[in-house]
Design a protein around this motif. Structure first.
Motif, PDB file in Angstrom:
ATOM      1  N   LEU A 120     -10.548   0.314  17.968  1.00 29.11           N
ATOM      2  CA  LEU A 120     -11.068   1.675  17.791  1.00 29.11           C
ATOM      3  C   LEU A 120     -10.450   2.631  18.800  1.00 29.11           C
ATOM      4  O   LEU A 120     -10.163   3.784  18.482  1.00 29.11           O
ATOM      5  CB  LEU A 120     -12.595   1.677  17.901  1.00 29.11           C
ATOM      6  CG  LEU A 120     -13.319   1.018  16.723  1.00 29.11           C
ATOM      7  CD1 LEU A 120     -14.804   0.927  16.984  1.00 29.11           C
ATOM      8  CD2 LEU A 120     -13.059   1.794  15.441  1.00 29.11           C
ATOM      9  N   VAL A 165     -11.649  -4.580  12.408  1.00 24.80           N
ATOM     10  CA  VAL A 165     -12.578  -4.234  13.489  1.00 24.80           C
ATOM     11  C   VAL A 165     -13.677  -5.268  13.664  1.00 24.80           C
ATOM     12  O   VAL A 165     -14.021  -5.648  14.781  1.00 24.80           O
ATOM     13  CB  VAL A 165     -13.173  -2.827  13.253  1.00 24.80           C
ATOM     14  CG1 VAL A 165     -14.355  -2.575  14.180  1.00 24.80           C
ATOM     15  CG2 VAL A 165     -12.108  -1.755  13.472  1.00 24.80           C
ATOM     16  N   SER A 166     -14.235  -5.770  12.550  1.00 18.17           N
ATOM     17  CA  SER A 166     -15.386  -6.668  12.684  1.00 18.17           C
ATOM     18  C   SER A 166     -14.982  -8.078  13.100  1.00 18.17           C
ATOM     19  O   SER A 166     -15.779  -8.794  13.679  1.00 18.17           O
ATOM     20  CB  SER A 166     -16.176  -6.703  11.378  1.00 18.17           C
ATOM     21  OG  SER A 166     -15.371  -7.191  10.344  1.00 18.17           O
ATOM     22  N   LEU A 215      -8.766  -0.553  10.517  1.00 19.58           N
ATOM     23  CA  LEU A 215     -10.194  -0.730  10.229  1.00 19.58           C
ATOM     24  C   LEU A 215     -10.561  -2.083   9.614  1.00 19.58           C
ATOM     25  O   LEU A 215     -11.607  -2.624   9.943  1.00 19.58           O
ATOM     26  CB  LEU A 215     -10.696   0.408   9.329  1.00 19.58           C
ATOM     27  CG  LEU A 215     -10.886   1.756  10.009  1.00 19.58           C
ATOM     28  CD1 LEU A 215     -11.525   2.747   9.050  1.00 19.58           C
ATOM     29  CD2 LEU A 215     -11.742   1.617  11.255  1.00 19.58           C
ATOM     30  N   MET A 266     -17.600   4.716  19.234  1.00 20.96           N
ATOM     31  CA  MET A 266     -17.928   3.423  18.634  1.00 20.96           C
ATOM     32  C   MET A 266     -17.386   2.291  19.506  1.00 20.96           C
ATOM     33  O   MET A 266     -18.001   1.227  19.597  1.00 20.96           O
ATOM     34  CB  MET A 266     -17.329   3.351  17.228  1.00 20.96           C
ATOM     35  CG  MET A 266     -17.951   2.295  16.361  1.00 20.96           C
ATOM     36  SD  MET A 266     -19.664   2.653  15.942  1.00 20.96           S
ATOM     37  CE  MET A 266     -19.447   3.526  14.407  1.00 20.96           C
ATOM     38  N   ALA A 267     -16.250   2.537  20.156  1.00 16.08           N
ATOM     39  CA  ALA A 267     -15.697   1.510  21.045  1.00 16.08           C
ATOM     40  C   ALA A 267     -16.662   1.228  22.191  1.00 16.08           C
ATOM     41  O   ALA A 267     -16.755   0.106  22.682  1.00 16.08           O
ATOM     42  CB  ALA A 267     -14.336   1.960  21.591  1.00 16.08           C
ATOM     43  N   VAL A 268     -17.415   2.250  22.635  1.00 16.33           N
ATOM     44  CA  VAL A 268     -18.399   2.067  23.707  1.00 16.33           C
ATOM     45  C   VAL A 268     -19.647   1.349  23.172  1.00 16.33           C
ATOM     46  O   VAL A 268     -20.257   0.539  23.861  1.00 16.33           O
ATOM     47  CB  VAL A 268     -18.790   3.446  24.308  1.00 16.33           C
ATOM     48  CG1 VAL A 268     -19.841   3.288  25.394  1.00 16.33           C
ATOM     49  CG2 VAL A 268     -17.565   4.157  24.848  1.00 16.33           C
ATOM     50  N   ALA A 318     -14.347   7.074  16.697  1.00 17.93           N
ATOM     51  CA  ALA A 318     -13.635   5.877  17.166  1.00 17.93           C
ATOM     52  C   ALA A 318     -13.869   5.683  18.663  1.00 17.93           C
ATOM     53  O   ALA A 318     -14.141   4.566  19.117  1.00 17.93           O
ATOM     54  CB  ALA A 318     -12.142   5.993  16.864  1.00 17.93           C
ATOM     55  N   PRO A 354     -13.618  -2.854  19.899  1.00 17.68           N
ATOM     56  CA  PRO A 354     -13.420  -1.726  20.808  1.00 17.68           C
ATOM     57  C   PRO A 354     -11.951  -1.393  21.047  1.00 17.68           C
ATOM     58  O   PRO A 354     -11.565  -0.219  21.046  1.00 17.68           O
ATOM     59  CB  PRO A 354     -14.103  -2.192  22.098  1.00 17.68           C
ATOM     60  CG  PRO A 354     -15.184  -3.107  21.629  1.00 17.68           C
ATOM     61  CD  PRO A 354     -14.609  -3.812  20.427  1.00 17.68           C
ATOM     62  N   LEU A 392      -7.221   3.521  17.535  1.00 18.82           N
ATOM     63  CA  LEU A 392      -7.382   4.438  16.398  1.00 18.82           C
ATOM     64  C   LEU A 392      -7.639   5.857  16.892  1.00 18.82           C
ATOM     65  O   LEU A 392      -7.114   6.829  16.350  1.00 18.82           O
ATOM     66  CB  LEU A 392      -8.556   3.952  15.549  1.00 18.82           C
ATOM     67  CG  LEU A 392      -8.786   4.690  14.246  1.00 18.82           C
ATOM     68  CD1 LEU A 392      -7.800   4.191  13.211  1.00 18.82           C
ATOM     69  CD2 LEU A 392     -10.197   4.455  13.751  1.00 18.82           C
ATOM     70  N   ARG A 421       0.828  -1.197   0.000  1.00 20.60           N
ATOM     71  CA  ARG A 421       0.000   0.000   0.000  1.00 20.60           C
ATOM     72  C   ARG A 421       0.867   1.252   0.000  1.00 20.60           C
ATOM     73  O   ARG A 421       0.538   2.250  -0.600  1.00 20.60           O
ATOM     74  CB  ARG A 421      -0.884  -0.004   1.243  1.00 20.60           C
ATOM     75  CG  ARG A 421      -2.329   0.132   0.912  1.00 20.60           C
ATOM     76  CD  ARG A 421      -3.191   0.131   2.141  1.00 20.60           C
ATOM     77  NE  ARG A 421      -2.518  -0.140   3.379  1.00 20.60           N
ATOM     78  CZ  ARG A 421      -2.630  -1.276   4.042  1.00 20.60           C
ATOM     79  NH1 ARG A 421      -3.371  -2.225   3.583  1.00 20.60           N
ATOM     80  NH2 ARG A 421      -2.009  -1.447   5.182  1.00 20.60           N
ATOM     81  N   LEU A 462     -20.010  -0.657  20.330  1.00 22.80           N
ATOM     82  CA  LEU A 462     -19.887  -1.986  19.707  1.00 22.80           C
ATOM     83  C   LEU A 462     -20.387  -3.131  20.590  1.00 22.80           C
ATOM     84  O   LEU A 462     -21.160  -3.975  20.126  1.00 22.80           O
ATOM     85  CB  LEU A 462     -18.436  -2.240  19.278  1.00 22.80           C
ATOM     86  CG  LEU A 462     -18.056  -1.812  17.869  1.00 22.80           C
ATOM     87  CD1 LEU A 462     -16.673  -2.325  17.518  1.00 22.80           C
ATOM     88  CD2 LEU A 462     -19.065  -2.298  16.845  1.00 22.80           C
ATOM     89  N   GLU A 509      -3.167   0.099   8.920  1.00 23.19           N
ATOM     90  CA  GLU A 509      -4.626   0.228   8.825  1.00 23.19           C
ATOM     91  C   GLU A 509      -5.269  -0.744   9.806  1.00 23.19           C
ATOM     92  O   GLU A 509      -5.072  -1.939   9.704  1.00 23.19           O
ATOM     93  CB  GLU A 509      -5.091  -0.129   7.405  1.00 23.19           C
ATOM     94  CG  GLU A 509      -4.471   0.706   6.315  1.00 23.19           C
ATOM     95  CD  GLU A 509      -5.250   1.973   6.075  1.00 23.19           C
ATOM     96  OE1 GLU A 509      -6.395   2.049   6.538  1.00 23.19           O
ATOM     97  OE2 GLU A 509      -4.702   2.887   5.441  1.00 23.19           O
ATOM     98  N   SER A 513     -16.565  -0.425   8.917  1.00 26.79           N
ATOM     99  CA  SER A 513     -15.614  -1.461   9.332  1.00 26.79           C
ATOM    100  C   SER A 513     -16.203  -2.397  10.386  1.00 26.79           C
ATOM    101  O   SER A 513     -15.715  -3.504  10.566  1.00 26.79           O
ATOM    102  CB  SER A 513     -14.341  -0.822   9.887  1.00 26.79           C
ATOM    103  OG  SER A 513     -14.561  -0.392  11.215  1.00 26.79           O
ATOM    104  N   THR A 514     -17.254  -1.956  11.084  1.00 26.37           N
ATOM    105  CA  THR A 514     -17.827  -2.816  12.120  1.00 26.37           C
ATOM    106  C   THR A 514     -18.578  -3.993  11.510  1.00 26.37           C
ATOM    107  O   THR A 514     -18.887  -4.951  12.213  1.00 26.37           O
ATOM    108  CB  THR A 514     -18.836  -2.041  12.986  1.00 26.37           C
ATOM    109  OG1 THR A 514     -19.920  -1.622  12.149  1.00 26.37           O
ATOM    110  CG2 THR A 514     -18.205  -0.837  13.645  1.00 26.37           C
ATOM    111  N   GLY A 515     -18.891  -3.916  10.224  1.00 26.47           N
ATOM    112  CA  GLY A 515     -19.602  -4.997   9.571  1.00 26.47           C
ATOM    113  C   GLY A 515     -21.095  -4.993   9.869  1.00 26.47           C
ATOM    114  O   GLY A 515     -21.827  -5.846   9.388  1.00 26.47           O
TER     115      GLY A 515
END
Lengths: 471, 159
Positions: free
Chosen positions: B153, B144-145, B141, A167-169, A164, B150, B156, A6, A171, B139, A432-434
């Motif tokens: 993230l 994450v799933s 992301l 979202m951590a809280v 971020a 958590p 991040l 990348r 998820l 990276e 990204s969390t799906g």
């Protein structure tokens, strides 16, 4: 792709982007345009190259910014390698370097210090929990609470860090919902959307705001921290409520209640207390500029000095700040300087017949263009490209719109883009969390844009003139 | 596309298959390879390196025909390509001495006693790969799933 592939500087897609950038750069050297000065031609070449590089990201966004500064100096300043003709205005090369120390960047740096301090001492997470308590446990209430918190945080922190952190809280809460409960989607989307919208609220909320302010300052228009908030926060609130309504209706949860961890333990160490005081004073001074007259950029330097001197921000933390964001904004300011000082702006604007267009239409077009651009490319790059043109357009006598409104429209329009995972980093986090599909994000994001545009284009100018903020 | 590899080294084919099967939740994001002994593992590692994949986690049995698991892990820990790889011993028969050597010389991060519970295995693998990704990837992301969202993230947010 792994990290190495990348980051390889010459991957095929990158090479193609560079090639197109070089082609774009060479157009004004090959084709001669009437009424455009030699200096204007050169800056036009740089402008076209910047468009391609910022769209393709063939080199990092901030590298393009640095390249703009260098090329402006080498081609369109008083030290140009090929001297400019005598009749052309040759801006001092220091003007381009000065973009890196523009007062707006100092304001932004102050914002970085507050945000990094808040993360370091856990103020963000603890505040989030305290603020979430009164919203209860019903899913739609919790979503409203999360959105208010995300919006308030992202007014002062970066939209990405806000998303971020929250979202951590969220998820683990989303994971406890049964499979197929649509509430998951609302939970995961509400945070990035609220962060994108909240970023509009203050000058330090998101880089496009800084870019707009920087251009306005150059045009001799000073907007204070609180004036910006008075102009934008009402719309921010309406958009937030609307977005909450859309998300909870599109993706209702079947759950009767959600349990979210709201245990807060505030850091009571002397350092943390000192930080609370510094942050409080800074924000208070930002809000009260009309009373004391000290500009927000100068106030923004206060936490920088205090937090460095007291080591609230260590050397290591200082080194790892998001300097690339400041460079990106500086590149935009340098680009705007070049465009304005060489007469390129007036030439570009003379290409269209503005007199026959309704002022509202022009302002609306700016807002829509910003929205479309920033759906695909970086919000900051969008603002960098559109703000200089918009402000000049508004300043020209043929066009009856206010530069202030135009610059803010571009900033707001670029923050309004949230239809795709690539639109903004907060959206990428949600994706990204799906838990959410592109189609669902696009539907909800389109609702927000469709509600936001008329709000800005029709209601905003009316309200702003009513408040006496815009003539 | 280049991926992060999970390598399972186990000589009994039934156990090996069970291990690979229990790692299925990680499959969409990670590449899972199995090897029956140290020599076979070497081949897999060579191929991975040639393909540009990096090795995130090795789950290794101790009692292998030929080179023992702990000795292989110690060797791999000294090689640059597998230095950062998280290493887990999954065995019923590693003695105290071997286990101590694995901790001191192979940077062993975890010891799973056979037979394992799938839920425990998931938790351990998730944790180890999250550590690996946080320390080695630019990276975060894409993971994450599948991994500890958590934690990724929060990392991040601090960037």
């Amino acid at each position: 792709m792994n990290a190495r592939a990348r980051n390889a500087p010459f991957a095929p897609a990158r090479l193609l982007g560079l090639l197109v950038a070089i082609l774009a750069f060479s157009i004004p050297w090959i084709i001669h345009f009437h009424d455009l000065s030699e200096a204007g031609h050169r800056v036009f070449a740089i402008f076209l190259m910047a468009v391609v590089l910022w769209v393709t990201e063939a080199i990092p966004l901030h590298a393009t910014a640095a390249l703009i500064i260098l090329l402006n100096i080498l081609l369109a300043s008083n030290v140009a390698l090929i001297p400019l003709p005598k009749e052309d205005a040759a801006p001092a090369y220091t003007m381009y370097f000065n973009s890196l120390a523009n007062p707006v960047l100092m304001l932004f740096l102050g914002g970085f210090f507050l945000a990094d301090g808040a993360a370091k001492y856990g103020l963000d997470k603890n505040l989030a929990r305290v603020l979430l308590k009164p919203f209860g446990t019903r899913p739609d209430r919790i979503i409203l609470g999360l959105m208010v918190i995300a919006a308030v945080f992202s007014m002062f922190m970066s939209n990405t860090a806000t998303t971020a952190t929250l979202m951590a809280v969220v998820l683990p809460v989303a994971a406890r919902l049964p499979a197929g409960d649509k509430g998951k989607i609302a939970l995961v989307l509400c945070i990035p959307f609220a962060a994108n919208i909240g970023g509009m609220g203050t000058p330090v909320g998101t880089p496009p705001n800084a870019i707009a302010l920087g251009a306005l300052n150059k045009a001799g228009l000073h907007v204070s921290f609180i004036e910006w908030m008075m102009m934008v926060v009402p719309f921010m609130v309406v958009l937030l409520v609307f977005t909450w309504f859309v998300l909870t209706r599109l993706f209702p949860s079947k759950a009767a209640s959600l349990s979210i961890d709201i245990q807060s333990t505030f850091d009571r160490s002397p350092q943390a207390r000192l930080f609370y005081v510094v942050a409080g004073i800074t924000i208070l001074l930002w809000f009260t500029e009309p009373l004391h007259g000290v500009q927000s950029s100068i106030v923004g330097f206060l936490p920088v000095v205090v937090m460095l001197a007291t080591r609230l921000i260590s050397d290591k933390e200082f080194h790892s700040m998001q300097w690339s964001v400041l460079w990106l904004v500086a590149g935009g300011i340098a680009l705007g300087d070049g465009v304005a000082k060489t007469g390129l702006d007036k030439w570009l604007i003379a290409l269209a017949d503005w007199e026959n267009m309704a002022p509202g239409m022009i302002a609306g077009a700016m807002c829509i263009t910003a929205l479309l651009f920033s759906t695909i490319i970086s919000n900051s790059a969008t603002a960098n490209l559109l703000v200089p043109i918009g402000v000049t357009l508004a300043a020209s006598p043929d066009v009856a719109i206010s530069p202030l409104a135009t610059a803010i429209f571009v900033a707001l329009g670029s923050s309004l883009a949230m239809a795709l995972p690539i639109s903004t980093p907060p959206n990428a986090i949600a994706y990204s969390t799906g838990a959410v599909q592109t189609k669902q994000m696009a539907t909800a994001g389109a609702f927000v844009a469709i509600a936001g545009l008329p709000l800005f284009i029709w209601v905003a100018p009316w309200l702003w003139s009513l408040m006496g903020l815009v003539k | 596309m280049n991926q992060i590899l999970i390598l399972c080294i186990e000589d009994e084919s039934e156990v090996r298959d069970a291990l690979v099967r229990d790692l299925a939740p990680f499959r969409p994001v990670f590449r899972i390879e199995a090897a029956e002994d140290a020599a076979d593992a070497r081949t897999v590692l060579r191929e991975a390196e040639a393909a540009g994949d990096r090795v995130g986690l090795i789950l290794c049995d101790h009692l292998l025909p030929g080179q023992r698991g702990v000795d292989l892990l110690i060797e791999l820990h000294r090689e640059p390509a597998t230095r950062a790889t998280r290493k887990v011993l999954i065995t019923g028969q590693a003695g105290l001495d071997d286990t101590i050597r694995a901790i001191n010389q192979a940077g062993l991060q975890h010891y799973i006693a056979k037979p394992w519970q799938p839920a425990d295995l998931h938790a351990i693998v998730r944790n180890q790969l999250t550590d690996y990704v946080m320390a080695n990837e630019e990276e975060l992301l894409p993971y994450v799933s599948t991994l500890d969202g958590p934690r990724l993230l929060e990392a991040l947010a601090k960037k």
